[in-house]
Design an enzyme around this catalytic site. Sequence first.
Site, PDB file in Angstrom:
ATOM      1  N   SER C  67       0.801  -1.232   0.000  1.00 45.25           N
ATOM      2  CA  SER C  67       0.000   0.000   0.000  1.00 45.25           C
ATOM      3  C   SER C  67       0.829   1.275   0.000  1.00 45.25           C
ATOM      4  O   SER C  67       0.276   2.364  -0.185  1.00 45.25           O
ATOM      5  CB  SER C  67      -0.938   0.021   1.213  1.00 45.25           C
ATOM      6  OG  SER C  67      -1.902  -0.988   1.104  1.00 45.25           O
ATOM      7  N   LYS C  70       0.307   3.339  -2.942  1.00 41.93           N
ATOM      8  CA  LYS C  70      -0.870   4.207  -3.092  1.00 41.93           C
ATOM      9  C   LYS C  70      -0.518   5.685  -2.983  1.00 41.93           C
ATOM     10  O   LYS C  70      -1.191   6.533  -3.576  1.00 41.93           O
ATOM     11  CB  LYS C  70      -1.914   3.846  -2.030  1.00 41.93           C
ATOM     12  CG  LYS C  70      -2.499   2.450  -2.186  1.00 41.93           C
ATOM     13  CD  LYS C  70      -3.422   2.094  -1.017  1.00 41.93           C
ATOM     14  CE  LYS C  70      -3.931   0.668  -1.160  1.00 41.93           C
ATOM     15  NZ  LYS C  70      -4.704   0.238   0.029  1.00 41.93           N
ATOM     16  N   VAL C 261       1.368  -3.682   3.989  1.00 40.35           N
ATOM     17  CA  VAL C 261       1.417  -4.947   4.722  1.00 40.35           C
ATOM     18  C   VAL C 261       2.663  -5.775   4.407  1.00 40.35           C
ATOM     19  O   VAL C 261       2.883  -6.821   5.004  1.00 40.35           O
ATOM     20  CB  VAL C 261       0.159  -5.822   4.488  1.00 40.35           C
ATOM     21  CG1 VAL C 261      -1.075  -5.178   5.091  1.00 40.35           C
ATOM     22  CG2 VAL C 261      -0.033  -6.122   3.012  1.00 40.35           C
TER      23      VAL C 261
END
Lengths: 307, 307, 307, 307
Positions: C67, C70, C261
């Site tokens: 992530s 992002k 993660v």
Amino acid sequence: MKITDLSALLDSIAQGVNQGGPPKGRVADYIPALAAVDPSQFGIALATVDGEVIGSGDSDVRFSIQSVAKAFALALCLARDGEALWRRVGREPSGNPFNSLVQLEYEQGIPRNPFINAGALVVIDRLLAHTGDACATLVEFLRLEAGDSTIDVDLDVARSEASHGHRNAALAHFMASYQNLDSGVDVVLDHYFRHCAIAMSCRELARAGLILARHGIRADGSQLLTRSEAKRINAILLTCGTYDAAGDFAYRVGLPGKSGVGGGVLAVIPGRGCLAVWGPALDKHGNSVAGVEALDRFTTITGWSVF
Amino acid sequence: MKITDLSALLDSIAQGVNQGGPPKGRVADYIPALAAVDPSQFGIALATVDGEVIGSGDSDVRFSIQSVAKAFALALCLARDGEALWRRVGREPSGNPFNSLVQLEYEQGIPRNPFINAGALVVIDRLLAHTGDACATLVEFLRLEAGDSTIDVDLDVARSEASHGHRNAALAHFMASYQNLDSGVDVVLDHYFRHCAIAMSCRELARAGLILARHGIRADGSQLLTRSEAKRINAILLTCGTYDAAGDFAYRVGLPGKSGVGGGVLAVIPGRGCLAVWGPALDKHGNSVAGVEALDRFTTITGWSVF
Amino acid sequence: MKITDLSALLDSIAQGVNQGGPPKGRVADYIPALAAVDPSQFGIALATVDGEVIGSGDSDVRFSIQSVAKAFALALCLARDGEALWRRVGREPSGNPFNSLVQLEYEQGIPRNPFINAGALVVIDRLLAHTGDACATLVEFLRLEAGDSTIDVDLDVARSEASHGHRNAALAHFMASYQNLDSGVDVVLDHYFRHCAIAMSCRELARAGLILARHGIRADGSQLLTRSEAKRINAILLTCGTYDAAGDFAYRVGLPGKSGVGGGVLAVIPGRGCLAVWGPALDKHGNSVAGVEALDRFTTITGWSVF
Amino acid sequence: MKITDLSALLDSIAQGVNQGGPPKGRVADYIPALAAVDPSQFGIALATVDGEVIGSGDSDVRFSIQSVAKAFALALCLARDGEALWRRVGREPSGNPFNSLVQLEYEQGIPRNPFINAGALVVIDRLLAHTGDACATLVEFLRLEAGDSTIDVDLDVARSEASHGHRNAALAHFMASYQNLDSGVDVVLDHYFRHCAIAMSCRELARAGLILARHGIRADGSQLLTRSEAKRINAILLTCGTYDAAGDFAYRVGLPGKSGVGGGVLAVIPGRGCLAVWGPALDKHGNSVAGVEALDRFTTITGWSVF
């Protein structure tokens, strides 16, 4: 079935309860007055539209009817408000308990049905507007229907409920914030806690419930509800009367019913009669384990299910 | 009531529909195939457990049965899975539509009942596991029960559903993320969209629905469901069969029923027969306005409500 | 602080990690490719706006940035869409994970911010509309910013993500049902899974992140984002960048940050530089235990918190 | 920037407000006392850590600080409870308002942060436990920090709040049902309503807010909060201080801030000073339109954003 056969059936059911060991389930323990009740007690009674009343087990022992009272409060309120009542409270199943507050918020303070606590508070509020004394009106009604003038509120239970009633107080204030309570929050809560604390026996409850089996006709022959209104209440009982287990109750018992955390369950056999059972130990949904089991056996054997 | 009186009643109901002006409600418009249907059509049919089938209005015109198919898919699935089915899908009312996804999340991918879309997808998944071809199994079953081998899927409707089916795809993937789908998501969706696109007339639907009125006995006399299983389905129909208006339908019609956005409604009269009505214009809950009105009139006049 | 002091600080932090025993927390185990990573690894790197890059521990080992990608995808998207982007995705914290789907339903398919999965899918959808190849555009950008043309997607990880991606598929279909995806669901998901599977080291990540510390200026001196847009991204990183622990991260670290993660965390020190840390074991919120601990120590010692 | 330049900047901002026509937004109208405030008023003040206080517009007019009080109540509470406070209230953004009650239910009566109403009630409850008189303690604190002993509660506003306070009463009872209030519900509500009704001017508010800019040092030089605790509060202000517009405020203003429906906004410039602005007309999130606009201009021109 003949009344003698039915009587034998009730005896058989009462004898069967708890035979497999100690009662399953747990007595409601959120207030001391309920937690102290002996879980091994069991009563069952049937009142027929012909006027017969039979019972077995502890069918003359009074217990706290708790939410069973909501069925009668609804009847008294609907008789006065008619369809206008549905502007203040819905008549649809509520889904799971988790939704109680979010549903109220989402639907702007209109409870989903008259049997979730929020809805019952609105019913009490309406009865207060109509009668000035919601609880006294209900007690008087139950005395007349059940034919016993000693039926009354157990004030110890009512006080105990009130002192543990923060969640109901939250619901009442929340609805008041949406202008869905006309009387003061404290007054509504007081009548609510007291009407839940009415004590009745199975025999008394079965007799009082006959009004729904007779589609609105009272014990004295007068008409409280139209046939249509009585059917409405039976429909709501079937879809919403047993907390989050309404679907399961509809299947197992197949009758409109209302349960309370005191362990009582009222079941209406439209056109035939009314059953009341009592067993204090509850399942996880708050319904009497022995009570639902007894009703299941009764309707299986008699075939008196609406399905 | 005699069958001739019932036939006159159906005619009277069919003539009464739309008399007060253009049909109320709106035709489902989320796919072109449904949006094009003439809203002024209306059909009604009654099949009795004695073998009589009577109809009035457009009772021989086929329409898209849509979610009415879920009642039959559940019957076929429950007959194979028995009680084990309830580990994969619940049997309680779902509350309002808003909760559909949050409920699924809260209850870890177990849909609340077999009639919300998520639940119907699980039923299709189970039927796939049992039969290899859920939709073909269902079509074959309906042909035999309704006695017409030309009943089939309307592939235009099915394709149209599939191309507008993102929400159902979301539900399927979401349940797959909780390991509550055994077959592939795409396969399940394909069978789901096709089984909703089955086209039948009111007469055919009423005949097919008799299995629930006969408590599990098929047209050929064989037993698909136990009496208990059939009662279970009727109970779920009553509590969950008409979307978020189950409480209202229970009151107005007082019968177990299942509606679809094609405008069809199936209603079971346990022990007596099965009604099918069709009127394409829907109320805000997705139920046929004319259909529910017609059922309301029918049960009011005949008194054939379960309450 | 001098760069030599900072370098010593990084060494001290890297040496301190895991000294009290085995790493706390758990490696992400929802896909095999991530579950196999050795949890005792740890890297930290600092890139300054002056062009210095220092690191310690496993700061040259590439890991799955997940992530963290992002943040960069948002930068590329905002540079193209400007304020119009906010019609497609919000910029407010999302509350707890439980709300993810209900929020999407309540707000009609508009994700609450670009860092929850639903929002990142929209960002990918926008990038696809602008560039035709969202993932390739992002990889090329990261190669140029980090100064290493070998940076790429780990296709094993991407495939593994895709095969466990039902929940993201559900989100994508759900948004498509609200017309909030322009490209096909499958295309968006493919680019989404691949952009999460980009592998980079701490040094590379820290250099790439400098664009946010320099308020929009790229490694080659060109301006990708206005100062205002870069500040906007930093604000969203601070309020939404670390899942449901944004408030806690804001307190402990006091810097805009984005976690993944895979165990990586990127933290922006506006006007000064960019930190990247990596430790595969995660806390219950999905943030690297060692990573957040290291950032906490770094900002406590240097005083480089925005508060 | 020199203080003279800052003073000219404040004048320029004050003059610019409302120049484009009547004030945008709407004055809070849920209680008469707030609804009667003239929306065209505007004040701005800056207090620096060096002891300068400058203001412009209606910077000496007292207004109802409302939820701005929550920032100070939190400071007083955290100083006494330390980290133990977080067992009673969270520190994460709450998502949208719709979630307020479901979140409380989902997280068992623990409010998500100290600035949503439920969280502020817990803070008051803690202050009551520590001091015996939460509101008096807060008033005394504000008098000392702001240097004016006439600061007090506007009892008309407090009474008006109390009589319209059903929603807060619902929250309090709900938390009490989860044993997350130690004092009585009525006492907590009384102190809550009164602390929201404290009246202060922009100059007074800016001076009082300096404690957060000075990282915990009071006006008299004593230390109320550790540096770490003061940073914690600033972080919570940034992520949760402006209702559901925290992300937008973080972007536009880029400073920790707390707003109230009286139209006041407090913004902390860590290490430099504290700004207070006041404009009664609110946007849909309940934040002052003119106030946020003024802070936006101030930080854009000075560059004193944390990002």
